[in-house]
Motif scaffolding. Sequence first.
Motif, PDB file in Angstrom:
ATOM      1  N   ASP A   1       0.820  -1.217   0.000  1.00  0.00           N
ATOM      2  CA  ASP A   1       0.000   0.000   0.000  1.00  0.00           C
ATOM      3  C   ASP A   1       0.852   1.264   0.000  1.00  0.00           C
ATOM      4  N   VAL A   2       1.755   1.370   0.969  1.00  0.00           N
ATOM      5  CA  VAL A   2       2.529   2.597   1.155  1.00  0.00           C
ATOM      6  C   VAL A   2       3.945   2.356   0.659  1.00  0.00           C
ATOM      7  N   TRP A   3       4.276   2.974  -0.474  1.00  0.00           N
ATOM      8  CA  TRP A   3       5.613   2.872  -1.051  1.00  0.00           C
ATOM      9  C   TRP A   3       6.425   4.075  -0.588  1.00  0.00           C
ATOM     10  N   VAL A   4       7.568   3.803   0.055  1.00  0.00           N
ATOM     11  CA  VAL A   4       8.411   4.848   0.626  1.00  0.00           C
ATOM     12  C   VAL A   4       9.704   4.905  -0.192  1.00  0.00           C
ATOM     13  N   GLN A   5       9.963   6.067  -0.792  1.00  0.00           N
ATOM     14  CA  GLN A   5      11.117   6.232  -1.675  1.00  0.00           C
ATOM     15  C   GLN A   5      12.112   7.220  -1.058  1.00  0.00           C
ATOM     16  N   LEU A   6      13.401   6.947  -1.194  1.00  0.00           N
ATOM     17  CA  LEU A   6      14.425   7.907  -0.800  1.00  0.00           C
ATOM     18  C   LEU A   6      14.175   9.193  -1.579  1.00  0.00           C
ATOM     19  N   TYR A   7      14.078  10.316  -0.862  1.00  0.00           N
ATOM     20  CA  TYR A   7      13.553  11.509  -1.528  1.00  0.00           C
ATOM     21  C   TYR A   7      14.463  12.031  -2.630  1.00  0.00           C
ATOM     22  N   SER A   8      15.756  11.756  -2.558  1.00  0.00           N
ATOM     23  CA  SER A   8      16.656  12.198  -3.624  1.00  0.00           C
ATOM     24  C   SER A   8      16.479  11.390  -4.903  1.00  0.00           C
ATOM     25  N   LEU A   9      15.786  10.245  -4.830  1.00  0.00           N
ATOM     26  CA  LEU A   9      15.506   9.434  -6.010  1.00  0.00           C
ATOM     27  C   LEU A   9      14.079   9.624  -6.513  1.00  0.00           C
ATOM     28  N   TRP A  10      13.387  10.585  -5.956  1.00  0.00           N
ATOM     29  CA  TRP A  10      11.966  10.769  -6.255  1.00  0.00           C
ATOM     30  C   TRP A  10      11.747  11.036  -7.747  1.00  0.00           C
ATOM     31  N   ASP A  11      10.739  10.409  -8.295  1.00  0.00           N
ATOM     32  CA  ASP A  11      10.331  10.638  -9.677  1.00  0.00           C
ATOM     33  C   ASP A  11       8.828  10.879  -9.676  1.00  0.00           C
ATOM     34  N   GLY A  12       8.429  12.049 -10.138  1.00  0.00           N
ATOM     35  CA  GLY A  12       7.025  12.408 -10.088  1.00  0.00           C
ATOM     36  C   GLY A  12       6.141  11.477 -10.883  1.00  0.00           C
ATOM     37  N   ALA A  13       6.630  10.986 -12.024  1.00  0.00           N
ATOM     38  CA  ALA A  13       5.832  10.076 -12.841  1.00  0.00           C
ATOM     39  C   ALA A  13       5.634   8.740 -12.138  1.00  0.00           C
ATOM     40  N   ASP A  14       6.693   8.242 -11.488  1.00  0.00           N
ATOM     41  CA  ASP A  14       6.556   6.990 -10.732  1.00  0.00           C
ATOM     42  C   ASP A  14       5.544   7.147  -9.597  1.00  0.00           C
ATOM     43  N   ALA A  15       5.643   8.269  -8.882  1.00  0.00           N
ATOM     44  CA  ALA A  15       4.732   8.501  -7.764  1.00  0.00           C
ATOM     45  C   ALA A  15       3.290   8.600  -8.241  1.00  0.00           C
ATOM     46  N   ALA A  16       3.075   9.300  -9.346  1.00  0.00           N
ATOM     47  CA  ALA A  16       1.722   9.420  -9.884  1.00  0.00           C
ATOM     48  C   ALA A  16       1.190   8.061 -10.323  1.00  0.00           C
ATOM     49  N   GLN A  17       2.058   7.256 -10.908  1.00  0.00           N
ATOM     50  CA  GLN A  17       1.655   5.907 -11.309  1.00  0.00           C
ATOM     51  C   GLN A  17       1.210   5.096 -10.098  1.00  0.00           C
ATOM     52  N   TRP A  18       1.966   5.213  -8.995  1.00  0.00           N
ATOM     53  CA  TRP A  18       1.612   4.451  -7.795  1.00  0.00           C
ATOM     54  C   TRP A  18       0.269   4.896  -7.228  1.00  0.00           C
ATOM     55  N   ARG A  19       0.053   6.203  -7.148  1.00  0.00           N
ATOM     56  CA  ARG A  19      -1.214   6.700  -6.612  1.00  0.00           C
ATOM     57  C   ARG A  19      -2.387   6.314  -7.518  1.00  0.00           C
ATOM     58  N   ALA A  20      -2.123   6.196  -8.816  1.00  0.00           N
ATOM     59  CA  ALA A  20      -3.190   5.868  -9.755  1.00  0.00           C
ATOM     60  C   ALA A  20      -3.742   4.457  -9.542  1.00  0.00           C
ATOM     61  N   TYR A  21      -2.993   3.612  -8.825  1.00  0.00           N
ATOM     62  CA  TYR A  21      -3.522   2.282  -8.529  1.00  0.00           C
ATOM     63  C   TYR A  21      -4.731   2.358  -7.599  1.00  0.00           C
ATOM     64  N   GLY A  22      -4.906   3.509  -6.932  1.00  0.00           N
ATOM     65  CA  GLY A  22      -6.091   3.730  -6.111  1.00  0.00           C
ATOM     66  C   GLY A  22      -6.049   2.998  -4.787  1.00  0.00           C
ATOM     67  N   GLY A  23      -7.198   2.951  -4.137  1.00  0.00           N
ATOM     68  CA  GLY A  23      -7.293   2.272  -2.852  1.00  0.00           C
ATOM     69  C   GLY A  23      -6.419   2.918  -1.794  1.00  0.00           C
TER      70      GLY A  23
END
Length: 653
Positions: free
Chosen positions: A425-447
Amino acid sequence: VAATAAAVSGMWMAAVVVVAVAGSRCFGAAATTTESARDSLETAPKSPDTMAENPTVSVVEWWVETSMTKVSVSATPPNPRSQTVEVAAQQGEMESAQWAVRVDNATLAPTLVGVTLTLAASTNLTAPPPPPLGVSLEAFKVLHVWSNQSTIYGMQGDRWIPDPLVPIDSAYFPPIGAVRLDPGLTHSVWLRFSVGPTAIAGSHQLSVAIQWQAAGSTTSTTITVPVELTVWPAPATPSRAEYMGAVFAMNTKPHSSIQHGVDLGAYYGTPGVFPPPINQAYVEALGKQRIYADACYLKTPRSIDEYLALLHSGAQYVGLLDVSVAASNGTSLQNYTAQQIDAILALLEPIVGELSARGLLKYAYVYGFDERPQTAEWAGGINQMFGSIKNRFPGLRTMAALRWRGRDAAPTGTATLGSIAGTLDVWVQLYSLWDGADAAQWRAYGGAHETWAYHCISPRPAIGPTGTPGPMRWFNTFLESDALDARLLPWWAAANNVTGWLYYSINLWQPEGRPIPKQQLAPLVPIAGSSVFTNFSTVVYNGAANPHDRGAFSNGDGLLIFPGLDGPLSSIRLENFRDGIEDFALLRRLPDVALQSVVDDAVSFRTGWPIAATQILGINATVSPNGLIALRTRAASLVPHPSRYDDLPVTPQ
């Protein structure tokens, strides 16, 4: 300044207070120079020299600093100096400032005997008294810890750095509340203003009265510091979800699943048993800081009473178990036996039942697979463990810190984010490796899918071929980091749609694999004869962080609080992170257009602060405290004010 003070409080005040003294008390340097922190944690060098003795008059100079400034023991008044505290906060928040004072004389040795907050007197004597304001003040003496030079990053070490905050009205300074100001040094008093949820919105004039006595004198001198307080209205029913989720692990034995666990009972005379009153003090104090006394690295669940106390303190997330480690007695696996899975489910069953019966399971999570590589084998282990938990407890969230990247077409043997989206459910990424497209993809899974960020000893500079670290380009919470760094991490989170932050430890007081000196096994106290220095160490060893130095260490990584005599002591770094969490809530209350406007303003304050959606808002060029204050004020002006405050009075001006 004197005229301003007279208008506010009716008392004369000047930039320099001249005091005649009869006696003489000289500060004795109790600390001694020692070896490198890699060999010992006895790292308190000789205290700075005091000034010449036996003058006939002594001079005390004071000024006001922001909470985002670290006041060194050698600091002198800035030009121009400020002698007015200016703070602004939303209802239900805290905001701080510092009163700095320099005693350039060895014979004065004044003692603080009181710090109080009052409303400024109205000049209209026939006016009714002002209504209760709903604002309180806590005062802390800032102590300094020694920072040895680290080979992990290039920030300046081998110096005293201000960080621990010790309550002035405590047993640290007998008699209670009497703080001797060692001469020849600059001291700072941390002034924490708590603005209640029903505090009156508007502008208020207050004052802080600081009383002190010269050595040998029984007469108190009062310095009146004007306070200009602005209270911004907050929503009538603020949601705890408006604040950034926070898992800042307080790792304690016997629950901790990692080697960083500390026997807190040993600090309070009961090894192996954490005294309930002290435990409650930690829960309440950390709850006020909005980071809570939670832990993700647990080999056994806590009791239901402990979870209820955490939730009562305001926690949004409470960890039940580090399932991947607990299942195998210490190491995450790519494949678990049926017996190991069944043992984890049986371990979770009672506490999940207790929380479910109270309607509280929505706040719980299980953790696992910390920083495991992005491979198909590890994706299989994640899906096996988390999938089994989801099947048995559908309402229980799962969380993992994974430095994974999203890919549509993954190379052979490499897992995709989508391959674990059904169980994590909760994906935690090292903030220096953050990618906005990856994060948006994860949130798009919903729930229940959320995107969190974390920091630890990373991000940190690259190490050169000779073992020399490069420039520190990222925000972090090392002891040597700017105080502003900690506050800006949640700003980065707000600008990148991050909903929570994980930090692996806040109480790493006992480095592994090294002899532990006695001062690390007892509550932090000042060095004998000093109200400034402590020999409690913040050294944390990590030889893997510099391949050229097996004894490499950082200062303050995994350590944001200190053990106090009757509970935790806060730090400048922790206070600033809490302020950042509260700023996060302010920014989240902005409409999207307004948030972008504030973020755009940030660019004007600092060149090289990239704002584009896929870029990092955090390259560590310098932004000033005053710049951030201006941004907060801009943000507050764009938040729609709740109508319930429209007809409330403000205090007389």
